[in-house]
Design an enzyme around this catalytic site. Structure first.
Site, PDB file in Angstrom:
ATOM      1  N   HIS A  85     125.063  95.986  60.960  1.00  0.00           N
ATOM      2  CA  HIS A  85     124.294  94.765  61.232  1.00  0.00           C
ATOM      3  C   HIS A  85     123.549  94.366  59.964  1.00  0.00           C
ATOM      4  O   HIS A  85     122.896  95.188  59.323  1.00  0.00           O
ATOM      5  CB  HIS A  85     123.277  94.982  62.354  1.00  0.00           C
ATOM      6  CG  HIS A  85     122.425  93.768  62.587  1.00  0.00           C
ATOM      7  ND1 HIS A  85     122.871  92.695  63.343  1.00  0.00           N
ATOM      8  CD2 HIS A  85     121.196  93.424  62.127  1.00  0.00           C
ATOM      9  CE1 HIS A  85     121.927  91.762  63.349  1.00  0.00           C
ATOM     10  NE2 HIS A  85     120.914  92.178  62.614  1.00  0.00           N
ATOM     11  N   ASP A 165     116.708  89.589  75.789  1.00  0.00           N
ATOM     12  CA  ASP A 165     116.518  89.290  74.371  1.00  0.00           C
ATOM     13  C   ASP A 165     116.857  87.832  74.068  1.00  0.00           C
ATOM     14  O   ASP A 165     116.137  87.162  73.328  1.00  0.00           O
ATOM     15  CB  ASP A 165     117.376  90.205  73.502  1.00  0.00           C
ATOM     16  CG  ASP A 165     117.276  89.812  72.044  1.00  0.00           C
ATOM     17  OD1 ASP A 165     116.190  89.941  71.472  1.00  0.00           O
ATOM     18  OD2 ASP A 165     118.279  89.326  71.480  1.00  0.00           O
ATOM     19  N   ARG A 172     110.361  82.946  71.200  1.00  0.00           N
ATOM     20  CA  ARG A 172     109.707  83.300  69.937  1.00  0.00           C
ATOM     21  C   ARG A 172     109.936  82.231  68.881  1.00  0.00           C
ATOM     22  O   ARG A 172     109.049  81.936  68.067  1.00  0.00           O
ATOM     23  CB  ARG A 172     110.226  84.645  69.434  1.00  0.00           C
ATOM     24  CG  ARG A 172     109.748  85.845  70.234  1.00  0.00           C
ATOM     25  CD  ARG A 172     110.549  87.088  69.908  1.00  0.00           C
ATOM     26  NE  ARG A 172     110.563  87.363  68.490  1.00  0.00           N
ATOM     27  CZ  ARG A 172     111.582  87.912  67.836  1.00  0.00           C
ATOM     28  NH1 ARG A 172     112.688  88.254  68.476  1.00  0.00           N
ATOM     29  NH2 ARG A 172     111.517  88.119  66.536  1.00  0.00           N
ATOM     30  N   SER A 187     114.712  93.303  69.156  1.00  0.00           N
ATOM     31  CA  SER A 187     115.729  92.282  69.400  1.00  0.00           C
ATOM     32  C   SER A 187     117.076  92.731  68.837  1.00  0.00           C
ATOM     33  O   SER A 187     118.101  92.708  69.528  1.00  0.00           O
ATOM     34  CB  SER A 187     115.303  90.958  68.763  1.00  0.00           C
ATOM     35  OG  SER A 187     116.330  89.998  68.841  1.00  0.00           O
ATOM     36  N   LYS A 191     120.490  94.768  71.297  1.00  0.00           N
ATOM     37  CA  LYS A 191     121.874  94.291  71.356  1.00  0.00           C
ATOM     38  C   LYS A 191     122.841  95.319  70.789  1.00  0.00           C
ATOM     39  O   LYS A 191     123.920  95.547  71.346  1.00  0.00           O
ATOM     40  CB  LYS A 191     121.991  92.959  70.595  1.00  0.00           C
ATOM     41  CG  LYS A 191     121.331  91.786  71.321  1.00  0.00           C
ATOM     42  CD  LYS A 191     121.348  90.517  70.511  1.00  0.00           C
ATOM     43  CE  LYS A 191     120.403  90.574  69.355  1.00  0.00           C
ATOM     44  NZ  LYS A 191     120.118  89.269  68.748  1.00  0.00           N
TER      45      LYS A 191
END
Length: 427
Positions: A85, A165, A172, A187, A191
């Protein structure tokens, strides 16, 4: 009858106290099903923003968001799974060559990716510039491609993964609580953990074109995410990488696909190749594959073979011509010297304004829009030499893109210090 009064939960955090596991489990569940209203969750998010969370709270918050939806499980696959990620940057196309490269070595890569917002590009937007390629896949298709197929999938995350999320992120975004390490970390990790990968390598970008401009903040975010992975029994490792200058020589959707294919063909810019290989080695090492030559797999065509199979499995015409903007403009050097600065944020905003990105998630993007980079910091340049070529389908976009580049290109007398792609490691 609800277990708690949301006003009491907000007050606990407002007054600087830690939330309990039952309070966190309840508030995430109640918000997901609508019993806690947006304005109440906005107040709680602001209290968290101002008061922070301890490790136990962040871990429980992440677990509660995972529990709001389904979890994928790849335990039945014959191959180990590894994922990467990135926190997002400019010219950050690494996922495209990385997923097929890792899959060469019999490690499955379930890369559930997202779309771009603002100046940072989205992996799915890039791949959708390939005619016919589709981002949406069923769980059954994902399992099949990872198990019996090529071993790599890049696709959109299903709506069933961490729905809390998705709802909280949108809130947010409109309440100025995005820039909050406990909420950012939970967050991302909710995931990734729900996705079911066995190991995870994080690429935390630092610099003007990154979400985190400050290296100490980036370290804190990386440490928090690595700890969350450990708490969830997911092997997690983080690199801090430079995003003061765009990665590679292209920014934009189809342009970045072209450059990724160059890397898979054994070429491509040195910084993109270096980061791709660094991340691949770590993903493979965490999957138990230590005696591997990732550079050889790029040069001998094995990674390209997996790329072709992966794209074709998702409907893409792998040999189709990629689009390019119908209008172009060349930015020239204004003087002789050495290129000292090519600011990632300036280039990212210019590409966005050319049509490669979106201001809100509903905006369309242009597949052929973006920027080609002809010189990087440290390169000598002559007055009148092309530095950048801007591409778009709309000529009216070019002046605004040029505005964003003002001050982002600096030519001086001496070369800047050589930049390192990897700034730090956290494991």
């Amino acid at each position: 009858m609800e277990l708690f009064d949301v006003v009491d939960v907000i007050r606990v955090k407002r007054d600087g106290h830690a939330l309990t596991k039952p309070q966190i489990d309840w508030v995430i569940d109640a918000y997901t099903r609508g019993a806690v209203k947006d304005e109440q969750m906005a107040a709680l998010a602001m209290a968290i923003f101002l008061r922070g969370m301890n490790r136990e709270e962040i871990s429980q918050w992440t677990s509660a968001m995972i529990a709001s939806g389904e979890r994928m499980d790849f335990a039945s696959l014959a191959r180990p799974t590894a994922d990467k990620h990135s926190t997002g940057g400019v010219g950050d196309k690494i996922t495209l060559p990385l997923a097929p490269l890792v899959a060469v070595f019999d490690v499955a890569v379930p890369q559930l990716s997202g779309r771009g917002l603002g100046h940072t590009g989205g992996t799915l937007d890039k791949l959708e510039s390939i005619p016919g390629w589709r981002a949406s896949m069923s769980n059954e298709e994902i399992y099949s491609q990872l198990g019996e197929g090529c071993g790599a999938v890049i696709c959109a995350a299903g709506a069933g993964l961490a729905p809390a999320d998705k709802k909280l992120y949108a809130l947010r975004d409109i309440t100025s609580t995005v820039d909050c390490i406990p909420l950012i970390a939970s967050s991302i990790m909710s995931k990734k953990i729900a996705e079911g990968t066995g190991s995870l390598v994080l690429d935390v970008k630092v610099g003007s074109g990154a979400f985190m401009k400050d290296i100490d903040q980036a370290r804190e975010l990386a440490r928090t995410m690595v700890d969350l992975g450990a708490d969830a029994d997911v092997k997690t490792f983080a690199y801090l990488t430079d995003m003061s200058t765009p990665l590679g020589l292209t920014v934009g959707n189809a342009l970045e696909v072209r450059e990724s294919v160059e890397v898979l063909a054994g070429g491509g810019p040195a910084d993109v190749v270096e980061l791709t290989c660094t991340l691949a080695r770590k993903m493979l090492e965490m999957s138990g594959k230590t005696d591997v030559d990732v550079e050889a797999a790029l040069k001998d065509g094995r990674a390209m073979d997996v790329w072709r199979e992966m794209i074709e499995a998702q409907g893409g015409e792998v040999d189709a011509e990629l689009p390019i903007g119908t209008e172009s403009h060349v930015v020239l050097a204004r003087e002789d010297g050495v290129l000292q600065t090519l600011d990632a944020l300036s280039v990212g905003v210019a590409s966005w304004r050319l049509g490669a990105g979106r201001a809100v998630k509903e905006d369309p993007v242009q597949a052929g829009a973006g920027i080609e980079i002809h010189a990087k910091p440290g390169d000598p340049v002559k007055k009148g030499q092309p530095l950048l070529t801007l591409h778009t389908d709309d000529e009216w976009r070019i002046p605004r893109a040029l505005e964003s580049l003002e001050g982002g290109i600096v030519i001086g007398d001496s070369a800047p210090d050589a930049a390192c792609v990897v700034l730090d490691e956290i494991g």
